[in-house]
Design a protein around this motif. Structure first.
Motif, PDB file in Angstrom:
ATOM      1  N   TYR A 270       4.521   9.070  -6.754  1.00 27.69           N
ATOM      2  CA  TYR A 270       3.332   8.284  -6.409  1.00 27.69           C
ATOM      3  C   TYR A 270       2.614   7.806  -7.666  1.00 27.69           C
ATOM      4  CZ  TYR A 270       3.462   9.241  -1.377  1.00 27.69           C
ATOM      5  OH  TYR A 270       3.801   9.272  -0.054  1.00 27.69           O
TER       6      TYR A 270
ATOM      7  N   SER B 212      -0.829   3.566   2.245  1.00 25.77           N
ATOM      8  CA  SER B 212      -0.363   3.889   3.595  1.00 25.77           C
ATOM      9  C   SER B 212       0.534   5.127   3.574  1.00 25.77           C
ATOM     10  CB  SER B 212       0.402   2.696   4.183  1.00 25.77           C
ATOM     11  OG  SER B 212       0.918   3.001   5.461  1.00 25.77           O
ATOM     12  N   ASN B 213       1.430   5.209   2.588  1.00 22.96           N
ATOM     13  CA  ASN B 213       2.311   6.381   2.459  1.00 22.96           C
ATOM     14  C   ASN B 213       1.513   7.645   2.162  1.00 22.96           C
ATOM     15  OD1 ASN B 213       4.632   4.866   2.899  1.00 22.96           O
ATOM     16  ND2 ASN B 213       4.981   4.483   0.716  1.00 22.96           N
ATOM     17  N   ILE B 214       0.500   7.518   1.320  1.00 22.29           N
ATOM     18  CA  ILE B 214      -0.331   8.675   0.989  1.00 22.29           C
ATOM     19  C   ILE B 214      -1.107   9.143   2.217  1.00 22.29           C
ATOM     20  CG2 ILE B 214      -2.378   9.397  -0.315  1.00 22.29           C
ATOM     21  CD1 ILE B 214      -1.338   7.761  -2.662  1.00 22.29           C
TER      22      ILE B 214
ATOM     23  N   GLU C  95      -0.237   8.901   5.312  1.00 19.94           N
ATOM     24  CA  GLU C  95       0.706   9.603   6.194  1.00 19.94           C
ATOM     25  C   GLU C  95       0.944  11.016   5.708  1.00 19.94           C
ATOM     26  OE1 GLU C  95       4.328   7.496   6.859  1.00 19.94           O
ATOM     27  OE2 GLU C  95       3.328   5.672   7.559  1.00 19.94           O
ATOM     28  N   ASP C  96       1.103  11.182   4.397  1.00 17.95           N
ATOM     29  CA  ASP C  96       1.313  12.513   3.824  1.00 17.95           C
ATOM     30  C   ASP C  96       0.086  13.404   4.043  1.00 17.95           C
ATOM     31  OD1 ASP C  96       3.781  11.733   3.011  1.00 17.95           O
ATOM     32  OD2 ASP C  96       3.312  11.593   0.878  1.00 17.95           O
TER      33      ASP C  96
ATOM     34  N   LYS D  45       0.935  -0.515   0.594  1.00 15.14           N
ATOM     35  CA  LYS D  45       2.118   0.311   0.844  1.00 15.14           C
ATOM     36  C   LYS D  45       1.930   1.716   0.272  1.00 15.14           C
ATOM     37  CE  LYS D  45       7.128   0.473   0.113  1.00 15.14           C
ATOM     38  NZ  LYS D  45       8.296  -0.205  -0.534  1.00 15.14           N
ATOM     39  N   LEU D  46       1.440   1.798  -0.950  1.00 16.96           N
ATOM     40  CA  LEU D  46       1.201   3.086  -1.601  1.00 16.96           C
ATOM     41  C   LEU D  46       0.172   3.901  -0.831  1.00 16.96           C
ATOM     42  CD1 LEU D  46       1.294   5.155  -3.922  1.00 16.96           C
ATOM     43  CD2 LEU D  46      -0.330   3.702  -5.167  1.00 16.96           C
TER      44      LEU D  46
ATOM     45  N   ASP E  66       4.224   4.662  -8.757  1.00 16.28           N
ATOM     46  CA  ASP E  66       3.828   3.543  -7.894  1.00 16.28           C
ATOM     47  C   ASP E  66       2.419   3.067  -8.230  1.00 16.28           C
ATOM     48  OD1 ASP E  66       6.239   3.663  -6.580  1.00 16.28           O
ATOM     49  OD2 ASP E  66       5.487   4.868  -4.911  1.00 16.28           O
TER      50      ASP E  66
END
Length: 339
Positions: free
Chosen positions: A253, A330-332, A334-335, A327-328, A256
Motif C-alpha cells: 500500500y 477503496s482497497n484499504i 475493505e481491509d 482504488k487505493l 501505491d
C-alpha cells in the motif's frame, strides 16, 4: 550580607525553576509502557532450544512494534534468575518477591509470558503469550499461534509466526492506528483534490473575465494561493507522510500511495499547475501594460490559448490521480472492514 543572602536565594530559585522546566517535558515524553519479556517456558526439553529462540524473536518483534519500552533481558541480571527457576513459572503471582522487586527496580510495568507446547496427536506446536500487569496481576492481552511441526526449525518461519502473534495481540491498536492514519491522509488528499479542481475550474470558466476584471483576477489569485498552501504541505512533508503511511499499511500500500504522490507532483503540479501559475503572471503583466493595444491583444489571445491547453491536460491528470487514489482508498476500506 543580607543582600548576598537575598541574591543567593533568588539564584537558587531560578535554578530550581529551570530544572523543573527541563525535567517535566522529559517525563511527559515517556508515555510508553515498560515491558519485560520473560523467558518462554516449555515442559519438553527436546524443544527447549526453540522456546529460547521464540523468546528472542518475540522480543525483537515487540521492539519493532514501537509501542512499548522493551527492557532488554540481556541488560539485566534477571535473565540469570530465569535459568535457576523452575520452568513452571509463567505468571506474576508465581514470581518470588525478590524478583518482583527487581522488576520494579528496573521500572517494569508489565511482563510478557510465553509458553511453547506440542500437541502430539495433531502434530503441531503452539505458542501462547499473555501480558500481565506487574502491579495488580491483570492480563489485558492473551493470544496464541499454531505452528506446523516441520517449520519450527526454520528461522524465517519462527520470525513470521512471532510477527503474526504480535499483530494478534495488538489487533485493536493496529486497527486504531490504521483508521487514524487513513483519516489523516484521506483528509489531506480530499483537500488537495478540491483545491486543484478549483484551480482547473477557475481557469476554465473565468479566464476571459479575469484578464480584464481586477475582482475576478483577485478571485483567481486567491484560488491559486489556496492550492499552493495544500500543495506546499504535501510537498514539504512528502517523505514523512509516505513513510508514516507505509509503516501502518505495509509496503504494498505504501508503494501505491507513493505512486499517487508521484501523480500529484509530476502529473499535475509540474506539467500543468506551474504553467497556469505562469499564465497568472502573464495576466498581471497584461493588466499593467496599457500602452500598446495591438500587443495587448496578442498577449490576451496567448493567455486564453495557453490556459485552455493547460486546463484540458490538467483535467486528464486530475482524473488519473483520482482514479488511482480511489482504488487505493477503496482497497484499504475493505481491509479495515474485514479487520
Amino acid at each position: 550580607m543580607r543582600n548576598n543572602i537575598n541574591l543567593f536565594i533568588k539564584s537558587l530559585s531560578l535554578i530550581l525553576f529551570v530544572a523543573t522546566q527541563l525535567v517535566v517535558p522529559l517525563q511527559a515524553q515517556n508515555t510508553k509502557t515498560n515491558v519485560y519479556v520473560w523467558d518462554f517456558k516449555t515442559n519438553d526439553q527436546t524443544i527447549e532450544k526453540y522456546a529460547e529462540k521464540f523468546t528472542d524473536d518475540f522480543e525483537t518483534e515487540l521492539i519493532r512494534l514501537d509501542k512499548y519500552t522493551v527492557l532488554q533481558r540481556r541488560n539485566h541480571n534477571l535473565v540469570l534468575t530465569h535459568r535457576n527457576m523452575e520452568n513452571t513459572i509463567s505468571n506474576v503471582k508465581n514470581l518470588p518477591t525478590e524478583t518482583v522487586n527487581k522488576l520494579k527496580t528496573i521500572k517494569a510495568e508489565m511482563v510478557a509470558f510465553g509458553e511453547l507446547t506440542e500437541d502430539v496427536d495433531s502434530g503441531i506446536y503452539e505458542v501462547t503469550v499473555f501480558f500481565q500487569n506487574l502491579s495488580n496481576g491483570e492480563i489485558p492481552k492473551k493470544e496464541n499461534v499454531i505452528i506446523a511441526k516441520d517449520q519450527i526449525g526454520s528461522n524465517s518461519s519462527r520470525k513470521a509466526y512471532m510477527k503474526s502473534l504480535i499483530k494478534k495481540l495488538h489487533a485493536k491498536e493496529i486497527l486504531e492506528a490504521k483508521s487514524e492514519q487513513f483519516s489523516f491522509i484521506s483528509k489531506k488528499m480530499d483537500t488537495y483534490m478540491i483545491r486543484v479542481k478549483d484551480v482547473q475550474t477557475a481557469f476554465d470558466d473565468t479566464i476571459d473575465i479575469a484578464i480584464e476584471n481586477q475582482e475576478f483576477f483577485k478571485d483567481l489569485d486567491s484560488t491559486i494561493k489556496a492550492y499552493n498552501s495544500i500543495y506546499s504541505d504535501l510537498s514539504d512533508n512528502s517523505e514523512k507522510y509516505i513513510l508514516d503511511f507505509e509503516s501502518v499499511f505495509g509496503k504494498a500500500y505504501g508503494k501505491d500511495f507513493e505512486s499517487v504522490y508521484k501523480g500529484i507532483k509530476e502529473g499535475i503540479h509540474k506539467k500543468h499547475i506551474l504553467k497556469l501559475n505562469a499564465i497568472r503572471k502573464k495576466i498581471w503583466d497584461y493588466q499593467k501594460n496599457q500602452n500598446n493595444k495591438k500587443e495587448r491583444e496578442r498577449i490576451k489571445k496567448e493567455i486564453i490559448r495557453d490556459s485552455k491547453n493547460s486546463t484540458i491536460g490538467l483535467n486528464t491528470a486530475i482524473d488519473n490521480v483520482e482514479d488511482d487514489m480511489d482504488k487505493l482508498f477503496s482497497n484499504i476500506k475493505e481491509d479495515l472492514r474485514a479487520s
